[in-house]
Design a protein around this motif. Structure first.
Motif, PDB file in Angstrom:
ATOM      1  N   GLU A   7       0.815  -1.213   0.000  1.00 53.44           N
ATOM      2  CA  GLU A   7       0.000   0.000   0.000  1.00 53.44           C
ATOM      3  C   GLU A   7       0.851   1.266   0.000  1.00 53.44           C
ATOM      4  OE1 GLU A   7      -3.338   2.359   2.680  1.00 53.44           O
ATOM      5  OE2 GLU A   7      -3.084   0.202   2.953  1.00 53.44           O
ATOM      6  N   GLU A   8       1.874   1.308   0.807  1.00 51.12           N
ATOM      7  CA  GLU A   8       2.714   2.509   0.879  1.00 51.12           C
ATOM      8  C   GLU A   8       3.341   2.811  -0.481  1.00 51.12           C
ATOM      9  OE1 GLU A   8       6.624   4.214   3.344  1.00 51.12           O
ATOM     10  OE2 GLU A   8       5.796   2.243   3.806  1.00 51.12           O
ATOM     11  N   GLN A   9       3.789   1.771  -1.161  1.00 52.70           N
ATOM     12  CA  GLN A   9       4.399   1.969  -2.479  1.00 52.70           C
ATOM     13  C   GLN A   9       3.364   2.444  -3.493  1.00 52.70           C
ATOM     14  OE1 GLN A   9       5.872  -2.026  -2.634  1.00 52.70           O
ATOM     15  NE2 GLN A   9       7.959  -1.448  -2.016  1.00 52.70           N
ATOM     16  N   ARG A  11       0.610   4.152  -2.921  1.00 54.31           N
ATOM     17  CA  ARG A  11       0.285   5.543  -2.602  1.00 54.31           C
ATOM     18  C   ARG A  11       1.339   6.508  -3.145  1.00 54.31           C
ATOM     19  NH1 ARG A  11      -3.109   7.012   1.802  1.00 54.31           N
ATOM     20  NH2 ARG A  11      -4.246   5.257   2.714  1.00 54.31           N
ATOM     21  N   SER A  12       2.599   6.094  -3.106  1.00 53.50           N
ATOM     22  CA  SER A  12       3.692   6.990  -3.490  1.00 53.50           C
ATOM     23  C   SER A  12       3.803   7.172  -4.999  1.00 53.50           C
ATOM     24  CB  SER A  12       5.025   6.445  -2.955  1.00 53.50           C
ATOM     25  OG  SER A  12       5.431   5.279  -3.677  1.00 53.50           O
ATOM     26  N   LEU A  13       3.102   6.341  -5.774  1.00 59.18           N
ATOM     27  CA  LEU A  13       3.335   6.298  -7.211  1.00 59.18           C
ATOM     28  C   LEU A  13       2.267   7.004  -8.044  1.00 59.18           C
ATOM     29  CD1 LEU A  13       4.648   2.632  -7.387  1.00 59.18           C
ATOM     30  CD2 LEU A  13       5.937   4.685  -8.029  1.00 59.18           C
ATOM     31  N   THR A  15      -0.878  10.379  -7.957  1.00 61.46           N
ATOM     32  CA  THR A  15      -1.529  11.481  -7.253  1.00 61.46           C
ATOM     33  C   THR A  15      -3.043  11.442  -7.480  1.00 61.46           C
ATOM     34  OG1 THR A  15      -1.410  13.023  -9.108  1.00 61.46           O
ATOM     35  CG2 THR A  15       0.516  12.892  -7.635  1.00 61.46           C
ATOM     36  N   TYR A 113      -6.334   0.908  -1.414  1.00 57.34           N
ATOM     37  CA  TYR A 113      -6.112   2.338  -1.641  1.00 57.34           C
ATOM     38  C   TYR A 113      -6.655   2.741  -3.012  1.00 57.34           C
ATOM     39  CZ  TYR A 113      -3.916   6.828  -2.430  1.00 57.34           C
ATOM     40  OH  TYR A 113      -3.714   8.154  -2.720  1.00 57.34           O
ATOM     41  N   VAL A 315       0.151   2.731 -12.055  1.00 55.64           N
ATOM     42  CA  VAL A 315       1.016   2.549 -10.886  1.00 55.64           C
ATOM     43  C   VAL A 315       2.140   1.566 -11.207  1.00 55.64           C
ATOM     44  CG1 VAL A 315       1.101   1.568  -8.560  1.00 55.64           C
ATOM     45  CG2 VAL A 315      -0.715   3.177  -9.172  1.00 55.64           C
ATOM     46  N   ARG A 318       4.865   3.090 -13.366  1.00 54.35           N
ATOM     47  CA  ARG A 318       5.703   3.988 -12.568  1.00 54.35           C
ATOM     48  C   ARG A 318       6.679   3.190 -11.711  1.00 54.35           C
ATOM     49  NH1 ARG A 318       2.558   8.656 -11.582  1.00 54.35           N
ATOM     50  NH2 ARG A 318       2.229   9.571 -13.657  1.00 54.35           N
ATOM     51  N   GLN A 322      10.731   3.520 -11.773  1.00 53.21           N
ATOM     52  CA  GLN A 322      11.458   3.979 -10.583  1.00 53.21           C
ATOM     53  C   GLN A 322      12.069   2.822  -9.788  1.00 53.21           C
ATOM     54  OE1 GLN A 322       9.094   6.808  -8.276  1.00 53.21           O
ATOM     55  NE2 GLN A 322       7.995   7.448 -10.120  1.00 53.21           N
ATOM     56  N   ILE A 324      10.646   0.434  -8.048  1.00 48.66           N
ATOM     57  CA  ILE A 324      10.011   0.303  -6.732  1.00 48.66           C
ATOM     58  C   ILE A 324       9.260  -1.012  -6.688  1.00 48.66           C
ATOM     59  CG2 ILE A 324       8.172   1.250  -5.251  1.00 48.66           C
ATOM     60  CD1 ILE A 324       9.020   4.033  -6.198  1.00 48.66           C
TER      61      ILE A 324
END
Length: 331
Positions: A7-9, A11-13, A15, A113, A315, A318, A322, A324
């Motif tokens: 989830e954290e990843q 969210r970061s990818l 907007t 999310y 997502v 991205r 990156q 991730i």
């Protein structure tokens, strides 16, 4: 290789603005006939009180999105009972993506999310299609997570002049007001829990409650109002639907057999002929809305897997760019 994202990843990818853009583009794909989206399949795990009594359900929501050349599925559900006792969020979700030519899994990611954000986004983007420009007044029924995501997504596309929030528990509405004040340019007003009508004198009304009995009636809805009965519950009475000048949905087959139209369809009071158009047809400019300032509009975006799959694919791309997340090979 398959990319695993938590989830954290996720969210970061992406907007909020980008989610709104993806939802907009995917609705257009529906209108152009470039989406494959079967209706939801529900696994009842006791939500309706039947066996097995686990107070939950899961929905399987597969889709193919041509503008991103991706297939996938959201596997999402809600659980009370033991999950609530453990203080876990009601919604649980996982999204899987595939290469539609090879059938190989390209990603597995946490899905709650994206699910919650695109639920808010579909409401916001629908408002854009329905002719509301620049500013809007909102009546929000419910003050939980999805009411928050809807407010955040609407605020990304509109100036919210006034938001009146109604919730059966006032303390939850007060917390909602505190949390949403950074996003809402106008005043946030808390309606009396005993008087939901206090929130109906607005241009757009959104329902995000688990109510099993209607609390919004025909007399509460004024001409020029758009009512969004979100999800699968029954917050609005049948006469609100039957007195509407136009009914607009995201997915005809699904909307007729879930949520507020389900019992009306079963009783033969609403049929496909009563659907004015879909959000996809509006997005693709196949249908336009004239002035409806003297009409009552019902817009029902029940939710489609295509929106989740599309956001998830953006997502994933991205994440690859990156580097991730974690890569692994099933084979």
């Amino acid at each position: 290789m398959t990319r695993l994202l938590n989830e954290e990843q996720v969210r970061s990818l992406i907007t909020v603005s980008e989610i709104n853009e993806v939802v907009d583009k995917t609705f257009e794909g529906f209108g152009l006939g470039e989406i494959v989206n079967p209706t939801k399949v529900t696994l009842d795990l006791g939500e309706t009180g039947n066996w097995p009594q686990n107070e939950g359900f899961m929905n399987a929501m597969p889709a193919y999105v041509d503008w991103l050349k991706v297939g996938g599925q959201k596997w999402v559900g809600g659980f009370a009972g033991k999950r609530k006792e453990m203080n876990l969020p009601y919604i649980t979700a996982l999204i899987t993506l595939i290469d539609p030519e090879l059938g190989t899994f390209t990603s597995v990611m946490e899905g709650s999310y994206i699910s919650n954000m695109r639920t808010g986004s579909q409401a916001a983007v629908a408002l854009k299609y329905l002719g509301k420009k620049d500013s809007i007044t909102v009546g929000m029924f419910g003050a939980g997570l999805q009411a928050r995501t809807a407010t955040i997504c609407i605020a990304d596309l509109f100036d919210i002049e006034r938001l009146v929030v109604w919730n059966h528990r006032r303390s939850t509405a007060e917390q909602f007001k505190a949390d949403m004040e950074p996003f809402v340019k106008g005043e946030i007003i808390i309606a009396d829990p005993d008087h939901p009508e206090e929130a109906t004198d607005n241009e757009a009304l959104f329902t995000f409650t688990p109510a099993q009995e209607p609390f919004i009636t025909k007399e509460m809805v004024k001409p020029g109002t758009i009512v969004f009965p979100m999800g699968s519950f029954k917050e609005v009475s049948e006469d609100v639907i039957l007195s509407a000048d136009k009914i607009i949905v995201d997915h005809v087959d699904q909307a007729l057999h879930r949520g507020v139209l389900k019992s009306l369809t079963k009783d033969g009071k609403v049929t496909e002929d009563d659907i004015y158009c879909t959000l996809g047809e509006l997005a693709a400019n196949k249908v336009t809305l004239e002035d409806y300032s003297n009409e009552k509009i019902i817009c029902i975006p029940i939710g489609t897997g295509a929106l989740d799959v599309a956001v998830a694919e953006v997502v994933r791309r991205r994440a690859v760019e990156q580097n991730i997340g974690t890569e692994f090979d099933f084979i």
